[in-house]
Design a protein around this motif. Structure first.
Motif, mmCIF file in Angstrom:
data_model
loop_
_atom_site.group_PDB
_atom_site.id
_atom_site.type_symbol
_atom_site.label_atom_id
_atom_site.label_comp_id
_atom_site.label_asym_id
_atom_site.label_seq_id
_atom_site.Cartn_x
_atom_site.Cartn_y
_atom_site.Cartn_z
ATOM 1 N N LEU A 170 0.841 -1.188 0.000
ATOM 2 C CA LEU A 170 0.000 0.000 0.000
ATOM 3 C C LEU A 170 0.881 1.244 0.000
ATOM 4 C CD1 LEU A 170 -2.678 -0.879 2.734
ATOM 5 C CD2 LEU A 170 -2.864 -1.180 0.252
ATOM 6 N N ASP A 171 0.638 2.138 -0.966
ATOM 7 C CA ASP A 171 1.331 3.417 -0.896
ATOM 8 C C ASP A 171 0.709 4.248 0.217
ATOM 9 O OD1 ASP A 171 -1.044 4.536 -1.909
ATOM 10 O OD2 ASP A 171 -0.266 4.641 -3.953
ATOM 11 N N ALA A 172 1.278 5.406 0.485
ATOM 12 C CA ALA A 172 0.849 6.195 1.640
ATOM 13 C C ALA A 172 -0.619 6.598 1.530
ATOM 14 C CB ALA A 172 1.732 7.436 1.767
ATOM 15 N N ALA A 173 -1.047 7.023 0.344
ATOM 16 C CA ALA A 173 -2.431 7.453 0.181
ATOM 17 C C ALA A 173 -3.397 6.297 0.421
ATOM 18 C CB ALA A 173 -2.636 8.045 -1.210
ATOM 19 N N SER A 174 -3.067 5.123 -0.115
ATOM 20 C CA SER A 174 -3.923 3.950 0.087
ATOM 21 C C SER A 174 -3.932 3.526 1.545
ATOM 22 C CB SER A 174 -3.447 2.793 -0.793
ATOM 23 O OG SER A 174 -3.515 3.142 -2.162
ATOM 24 N N ALA A 175 -2.769 3.621 2.209
ATOM 25 C CA ALA A 175 -2.692 3.283 3.628
ATOM 26 C C ALA A 175 -3.581 4.192 4.457
ATOM 27 C CB ALA A 175 -1.248 3.366 4.101
ATOM 28 N N ALA A 176 -3.647 5.456 4.077
ATOM 29 C CA ALA A 176 -4.518 6.390 4.791
ATOM 30 C C ALA A 176 -5.980 6.056 4.550
ATOM 31 C CB ALA A 176 -4.221 7.823 4.357
ATOM 32 N N GLU A 177 -6.318 5.660 3.345
ATOM 33 C CA GLU A 177 -7.703 5.344 3.007
ATOM 34 C C GLU A 177 -8.245 4.179 3.834
ATOM 35 O OE1 GLU A 177 -8.018 4.655 -1.139
ATOM 36 O OE2 GLU A 177 -7.641 6.747 -1.714
ATOM 37 N N VAL A 178 -7.387 3.195 4.124
ATOM 38 C CA VAL A 178 -7.850 2.016 4.865
ATOM 39 C C VAL A 178 -7.605 2.137 6.367
ATOM 40 C CG1 VAL A 178 -7.557 0.510 2.869
ATOM 41 C CG2 VAL A 178 -5.682 0.736 4.515
ATOM 42 N N GLY A 179 -7.032 3.258 6.819
ATOM 43 C CA GLY A 179 -6.855 3.477 8.247
ATOM 44 C C GLY A 179 -5.549 2.995 8.821
ATOM 45 N N LEU A 180 -4.617 2.624 7.956
ATOM 46 C CA LEU A 180 -3.319 2.169 8.454
ATOM 47 C C LEU A 180 -2.491 3.332 8.995
ATOM 48 C CD1 LEU A 180 -1.230 -0.036 8.899
ATOM 49 C CD2 LEU A 180 -0.648 0.079 6.472
ATOM 50 N N VAL A 181 -2.632 4.494 8.388
ATOM 51 C CA VAL A 181 -1.971 5.698 8.885
ATOM 52 C C VAL A 181 -3.016 6.783 9.109
ATOM 53 C CG1 VAL A 181 0.191 5.149 7.720
ATOM 54 C CG2 VAL A 181 -1.446 6.651 6.596
ATOM 55 N N GLY A 182 -2.708 7.693 10.004
ATOM 56 C CA GLY A 182 -3.644 8.756 10.311
ATOM 57 C C GLY A 182 -3.421 10.020 9.523
ATOM 58 N N GLU A 183 -2.211 10.166 8.955
ATOM 59 C CA GLU A 183 -1.897 11.401 8.249
ATOM 60 C C GLU A 183 -0.770 11.140 7.264
ATOM 61 O OE1 GLU A 183 -0.912 16.100 9.398
ATOM 62 O OE2 GLU A 183 -0.876 14.530 10.939
ATOM 63 N N VAL A 184 -0.872 11.742 6.076
ATOM 64 C CA VAL A 184 0.170 11.677 5.060
ATOM 65 C C VAL A 184 0.630 13.097 4.770
ATOM 66 C CG1 VAL A 184 0.766 11.002 2.702
ATOM 67 C CG2 VAL A 184 -0.827 9.603 4.039
ATOM 68 N N VAL A 185 1.947 13.308 4.793
ATOM 69 C CA VAL A 185 2.499 14.651 4.591
ATOM 70 C C VAL A 185 3.665 14.572 3.621
ATOM 71 C CG1 VAL A 185 1.820 15.356 6.925
ATOM 72 C CG2 VAL A 185 4.116 14.445 6.533
ATOM 73 N N PRO A 186 4.024 15.689 3.000
ATOM 74 C CA PRO A 186 5.239 15.698 2.160
ATOM 75 C C PRO A 186 6.450 15.276 2.975
ATOM 76 C CG PRO A 186 3.943 17.677 1.787
ATOM 77 C CD PRO A 186 3.316 16.982 2.965
ATOM 78 N N GLN A 187 7.364 14.584 2.327
ATOM 79 C CA GLN A 187 8.518 14.056 3.050
ATOM 80 C C GLN A 187 9.289 15.152 3.780
ATOM 81 O OE1 GLN A 187 11.691 12.167 0.756
ATOM 82 N NE2 GLN A 187 11.860 10.597 2.336
ATOM 83 N N ALA A 188 9.414 16.305 3.162
ATOM 84 C CA ALA A 188 10.171 17.398 3.771
ATOM 85 C C ALA A 188 9.508 17.923 5.041
ATOM 86 C CB ALA A 188 10.340 18.537 2.767
ATOM 87 N N GLU A 189 8.218 17.652 5.219
ATOM 88 C CA GLU A 189 7.485 18.153 6.373
ATOM 89 C C GLU A 189 7.291 17.108 7.465
ATOM 90 O OE1 GLU A 189 3.812 19.864 5.067
ATOM 91 O OE2 GLU A 189 4.755 21.006 3.442
ATOM 92 N N LEU A 190 7.696 15.870 7.209
ATOM 93 C CA LEU A 190 7.401 14.779 8.140
ATOM 94 C C LEU A 190 7.955 15.041 9.531
ATOM 95 C CD1 LEU A 190 6.225 11.918 8.613
ATOM 96 C CD2 LEU A 190 8.456 11.006 7.913
ATOM 97 N N ASP A 191 9.221 15.393 9.621
ATOM 98 C CA ASP A 191 9.843 15.586 10.931
ATOM 99 C C ASP A 191 9.130 16.685 11.722
ATOM 100 O OD1 ASP A 191 11.643 13.618 10.357
ATOM 101 O OD2 ASP A 191 13.293 14.962 9.883
ATOM 102 N N ASP A 192 8.790 17.777 11.060
ATOM 103 C CA ASP A 192 8.140 18.886 11.757
ATOM 104 C C ASP A 192 6.737 18.507 12.209
ATOM 105 O OD1 ASP A 192 10.342 20.523 11.474
ATOM 106 O OD2 ASP A 192 9.591 21.522 9.673
ATOM 107 N N VAL A 193 6.006 17.821 11.351
ATOM 108 C CA VAL A 193 4.639 17.417 11.714
ATOM 109 C C VAL A 193 4.659 16.464 12.901
ATOM 110 C CG1 VAL A 193 2.614 16.111 10.939
ATOM 111 C CG2 VAL A 193 3.665 17.809 9.421
ATOM 112 N N VAL A 194 5.550 15.482 12.854
ATOM 113 C CA VAL A 194 5.633 14.514 13.955
ATOM 114 C C VAL A 194 6.128 15.196 15.225
ATOM 115 C CG1 VAL A 194 6.810 12.432 14.770
ATOM 116 C CG2 VAL A 194 5.880 12.523 12.448
ATOM 117 N N SER A 195 7.082 16.109 15.090
ATOM 118 C CA SER A 195 7.584 16.841 16.255
ATOM 119 C C SER A 195 6.472 17.636 16.922
ATOM 120 C CB SER A 195 8.717 17.768 15.832
ATOM 121 O OG SER A 195 9.202 18.517 16.928
#
Length: 255
Positions: free
Chosen positions: A165-190
């Motif tokens: 599952l790519d990130a968008a598909s993982a979000a659709e089925v509830g595997l992940v709660g949020e998908v963000v651009p790679q450059a923003e991942l650290d800041d969003v998680v922080s």
């Protein structure tokens, strides 16, 4: 403590554990598993924990296939128990654990993400329980935790067929709660970890305990468990402070 394949950083109540084998796509060999277990054990006082992988290509690409190729049934049982022990420690950690999934999360890497409470993925993340193509099945919790997040049909396709599952598909089925651009991942998680760390610690632990019971006991027992946790928080500093701050229209100062 320090390890060659895992780093641990702690700041303002947030512990960040990074699997640091980017040349091997952060695969979990025996040394890394031991380091990961010790690192998790060092985070008991954290108010939030972040787990991620080094580099831009992989969260954790899986377990150590080179090691597994020739091991016996007894050795495989011991290897499975090590993985379960570590991932169970993450799942039952007092603090919420966030998986910052920054690339491939296959096999044991997907199972590591499943053991976390929250999953935030970069747009290039890919998830898969790909063990079937190695002649085995998920052995670190994937057959049990996956279906509880994505449903039975999706879990069976991922396990039976090794579907990814790519990130968008993982979000659709509830595997992940949020998908963000790679450059923003650290800041969003922080930011997410900081928001969690600012919440009352005892109440957060109680909330996680209650949520973890959803699949462990009948609803009637779970409701009784919730009542005990809820009432047990009364009289604590954070309960008194939180309610006083609400009534006084100010920010609470939790312990």
């Amino acid at each position: 403590m320090s390890w060659e394949t895992v780093t641990l950083e702690e700041s303002e109540g947030i512990a960040t554990i990074t699997v640091d084998r980017p040349d091997s796509l952060n695969a979990l060999n025996r040394e890394t598993l031991q380091a990961l277990e010790e690192a998790v054990g060092e985070t008991d006082d954290a108010r939030a924990v972040v787990v991620t992988g080094a580099g831009k290509d992989a969260f954790v690409a899986g377990a150590d296939i080179g090691y597994m190729q020739e091991i016996s049934t007894n050795e495989a049982q011991e290897y499975a128990e090590v993985g379960h022990r570590i991932f169970d420690a993450i799942a039952t950690h007092d603090a919420p654990v966030i998986a910052a999934v920054n690339g491939y999360a296959f096999g044991g890497g997907c199972e590591l993400a499943l053991a976390c409470d929250l999953r935030v993925a970069s747009e290039n993340a890919v998830f898969g329980q790909t063990e079937i193509d190695l002649g085995i099945v998920p052995g670190w919790g994937g057959t049990q935790r996956l279906s509880r997040l994505v449903g039975d049909a999706t879990a069976r396709r991922m396990v039976f067929l090794g579907e990814r599952l790519d990130a968008a598909s993982a979000a659709e089925v509830g595997l992940v709660g949020e998908v963000v651009p790679q450059a923003e991942l650290d800041d969003v998680v922080s930011d997410l970890a900081a928001e969690i760390a600012a919440k009352p610690k005892f109440a957060m632990t109680a909330a996680k305990e209650a949520l973890n019971q959803v699949h462990e006991m009948p609803q009637s027992a779970g409701l009784a468990f919730e009542r005990r946790l809820w009432s047990g928080l009364f009289g604590t500093h954070d309960q008194r402070e939180g309610m006083a701050a609400f009534l006084e229209d100010r920010e609470p100062e939790f312990e």
